[in-house]
Design an enzyme around this catalytic site. Structure first.
Site, PDB file in Angstrom:
ATOM      1  N   SER A   1       0.861  -1.179   0.000  1.00  0.00           N
ATOM      2  CA  SER A   1       0.000   0.000   0.000  1.00  0.00           C
ATOM      3  C   SER A   1       0.897   1.229   0.000  1.00  0.00           C
ATOM      4  O   SER A   1       2.077   1.156   0.378  1.00  0.00           O
ATOM      5  CB  SER A   1      -0.882   0.008   1.257  1.00  0.00           C
ATOM      6  OG  SER A   1      -1.508   1.260   1.445  1.00  0.00           O
TER       7      SER A   1
ATOM      8  N   TYR B   1      -1.413  -0.963  10.468  1.00  0.00           N
ATOM      9  CA  TYR B   1      -1.545  -1.052   9.019  1.00  0.00           C
ATOM     10  C   TYR B   1      -0.265  -0.589   8.321  1.00  0.00           C
ATOM     11  O   TYR B   1       0.272  -1.303   7.455  1.00  0.00           O
ATOM     12  CB  TYR B   1      -2.735  -0.213   8.551  1.00  0.00           C
ATOM     13  CG  TYR B   1      -3.078  -0.406   7.093  1.00  0.00           C
ATOM     14  CD1 TYR B   1      -3.645  -1.598   6.647  1.00  0.00           C
ATOM     15  CD2 TYR B   1      -2.848   0.598   6.161  1.00  0.00           C
ATOM     16  CE1 TYR B   1      -3.969  -1.779   5.313  1.00  0.00           C
ATOM     17  CE2 TYR B   1      -3.168   0.426   4.817  1.00  0.00           C
ATOM     18  CZ  TYR B   1      -3.722  -0.757   4.401  1.00  0.00           C
ATOM     19  OH  TYR B   1      -4.036  -0.933   3.071  1.00  0.00           O
TER      20      TYR B   1
END
Length: 257
Positions: free
Chosen positions: A140, A153
């Protein structure tokens, strides 16, 4: 264009969104597809079969090591081989550090990062036997940037980059490459849910939040799952054989490295 005739791809987290788009893209290009997810994959299976692909649906919790190895063996038994493996399963979390439990930290880490190691461990011997393979790991832009309340995350998505580079250098002598994809905001149910949560936290509507995010994307739109699928297919192709150990941004120009 059917670049993957005779090849077999495994896609984790393939029930919807990016994973579904990737599975369907490979199906359209001639690959046999193992569709894996912890939830119902009927929609993805139907789309892949409509494209003419041989499809193997597997219920898989990527946190369970034994189930991963069983899934890999089932793919070999039914589809005959594994040429491409897409580690797409993932989960988002936006809990502040002081509120983040150790149990939640472990869950995010197990799904987003550790599962990729376990899948690679199970798949590598089959690729080595053929002298060819492709690992595509979903990271990401959060793996390269930091966001408030996203310590789990951001950390796990950054760890994916290290894992990818390590696989790339270890497996290259066997004809196997490993690359990571780093998406920006992609129009999926997960993004909508995340934006809804953030909008409520900051006291604005979802439409207002989306509008502010769009201002940060030079191309002026959110990404589409098909955009990610196109990149995954390219990285899996022979044309990308000299691309290895990379972390490729696909974010409309939000992040420049």
């Amino acid at each position: 264009m059917r670049r993957f005739e005779g090849k077999v791809v495994g896609v984790t987290g393939a029930a919807r969104g990016i994973g579904q788009a990737i599975a369907c893209r490979f199906a359209e290009e001639g690959a046999g597809v193992a569709v894996m997810d912890i939830t119902n994959t009927l929609e993805t299976v139907a789309k892949c079969e409509e494209a003419g692909a041989k499809v193997l649906p597997l219920r898989l919790d990527v946190c369970e090591k034994d189930k991963i190895f069983e899934a890999v063996e089932e793919i070999i038994r039914v589809l005959g081989r594994i040429d491409i493996w897409v580690n797409n399963a993932g989960v988002f979390d936006n809990t502040a550090t002081v509120d983040l439990s150790e149990e939640l930290w472990d869950r995010v880490s197990d799904i987003n990062y550790k599962s990729m190691y376990l899948c690679a461990k199970a798949v590598i011997p089959h690729m080595v036997l053929r002298g060819w393979g492709r690992f595509i790991n979903m990271s990401s832009m959060a793996g390269k940037m930091a966001y408030p309340k996203e310590i789990a995350y951001c950390s796990t998505k950054a760890a994916v980059l290290g894992l990818t580079r390590a696989l790339a250098i270890e497996l290259a002598p066997h004809g196997i490459t490993a690359n990571a994809i780093c998406p920006g905001p992609i129009a999926t149910d997960m993004l909508k849910s995340t934006h809804q949560t953030l909008a409520e936290e900051f006291g604005v509507t979802l439409a207002e939040w989306d509008a502010e995010v769009l201002k940060t994307i030079p191309v002026g739109r959110f990404g589409r799952p098909a955009d990610i699928a196109a990149l995954a297919a390219f990285l899996a192709s022979d044309e990308a054989g000299f691309i290895n150990g990379q972390a490729i941004n696909i974010d409309g120009g939000m992040v420049f490295y």
